[in-house]
Design a protein around this motif. Structure first.
Motif, PDB file in Angstrom:
ATOM      1  N   THR A 116       0.808  -1.224   0.000  1.00 15.67           N
ATOM      2  CA  THR A 116       0.000   0.000   0.000  1.00 15.67           C
ATOM      3  C   THR A 116       0.842   1.276   0.000  1.00 15.67           C
ATOM      4  N   SER A 117       2.053   1.210   0.544  1.00 13.52           N
ATOM      5  CA  SER A 117       2.899   2.405   0.570  1.00 13.52           C
ATOM      6  C   SER A 117       3.804   2.517  -0.660  1.00 13.52           C
ATOM      7  N   SER A 150       4.924   2.965  -4.633  1.00 12.99           N
ATOM      8  CA  SER A 150       4.448   3.755  -5.779  1.00 12.99           C
ATOM      9  C   SER A 150       3.771   2.856  -6.809  1.00 12.99           C
ATOM     10  N   LYS A 179      -4.183  -1.169  -9.531  1.00 12.35           N
ATOM     11  CA  LYS A 179      -5.519  -1.059  -8.937  1.00 12.35           C
ATOM     12  C   LYS A 179      -6.469  -2.094  -9.549  1.00 12.35           C
ATOM     13  N   ALA A 192       1.666   0.475  -6.279  1.00  8.48           N
ATOM     14  CA  ALA A 192       0.259   0.241  -5.935  1.00  8.48           C
ATOM     15  C   ALA A 192      -0.646   1.348  -6.433  1.00  8.48           C
ATOM     16  N   LYS A 193      -0.084   2.505  -6.746  1.00  8.01           N
ATOM     17  CA  LYS A 193      -0.889   3.647  -7.173  1.00  8.01           C
ATOM     18  C   LYS A 193      -1.151   3.662  -8.680  1.00  8.01           C
ATOM     19  N   GLU A 194      -0.488   2.777  -9.416  1.00  4.39           N
ATOM     20  CA  GLU A 194      -0.689   2.706 -10.870  1.00  4.39           C
ATOM     21  C   GLU A 194      -2.053   2.100 -11.193  1.00  4.39           C
ATOM     22  N   SER A 195      -2.620   2.488 -12.319  1.00  2.00           N
ATOM     23  CA  SER A 195      -3.961   2.008 -12.681  1.00  2.00           C
ATOM     24  C   SER A 195      -3.992   0.488 -12.871  1.00  2.00           C
TER      25      SER A 195
END
Length: 199
Positions: free
Chosen positions: A174-175, A177, A185, A179-182
């Motif tokens: 979760t922390s 980078s 997700k 995990a933030k990509e589309s």
């Protein structure tokens, strides 16, 4: 035993092997790219092998179970009364798995599982984290056929679903980078869909 396959140059080859108490021995490989693989043509080829090895040394022929090979088997049994033919069990299972995989319900879930494995094995961070959370266990295990690989991967995902879900809720994931990509997700959504676990 006869094993037909296509090489990297798109040549159609048939390998002839024989099994004896000392093990399996490669006899020869024949390029049949320019030939129509009719039962009669294949029968002549197989007959040459029987005569080369010696009829008294051949008890059983194993091939795939395509119609032309069934013809070969029957013709060999007619001419050589001591030779029996049977289809390859692995080829039969492969065809069964292929047919099962075409069912809509099965195809949907296998496609779902394939998307999960594709994401993991195409992203180093996800792959290394998965290995950490599964204790080094892989979810993708190559099998002799594509169809078997699909079902084995599905079984592995189900067996490791708790570890995979724990990975996605960990602070390492979760922390990051990544995990933030589309795509990441979408991957998370795939692993938390209930239909994957209920099939």
């Amino acid at each position: 035993m006869a094993d037909g396959w296509t090489d990297q140059c798109r040549r159609t080859l048939i390998n002839f092997l024989f099994y004896c108490p000392k093990g399996i021995v490669f006899l020869k490989s024949v390029d049949t790219s320019d030939a129509s693989k009719t039962g009669e043509m294949l029968y002549k080829l197989f007959r040459e092998v029987v005569l080369f090895v010696g009829q008294e040394n051949v008890v059983h022929f194993v091939t795939d179970n395509a119609a032309n090979y069934v013809v070969v088997g029957r013709l060999l049994e007619q001419e050589f009364r001591t030779i029996f033919w049977s289809p390859c069990a692995a080829h039969c299972i492969n065809l069964i798995l292929s047919d099962i995989g075409k069912l809509d319900e099965v195809n949907d879930i296998v496609t779902h599982a394939s998307k999960i494995t594709e994401y993991i094995y195409n992203h180093c961070f996800a792959l290394n984290l998965m290995r950490k959370f599964t204790g080094g266990r892989e979810i993708l295990h190559p099998a002799p056929t594509r169809f078997a690989t699909n079902f084995i991967a599905l079984q592995s995902i189900l067996a490791q679903q708790n570890a995979l879900r724990a990975m996605l809720t960990s602070s390492e994931w979760t922390s990051s980078s990544n995990a933030k990509e589309s795509k990441a997700k979408e991957f998370v959504k795939l692993l938390f869909v209930d239909s994957l676990c209920s099939e």
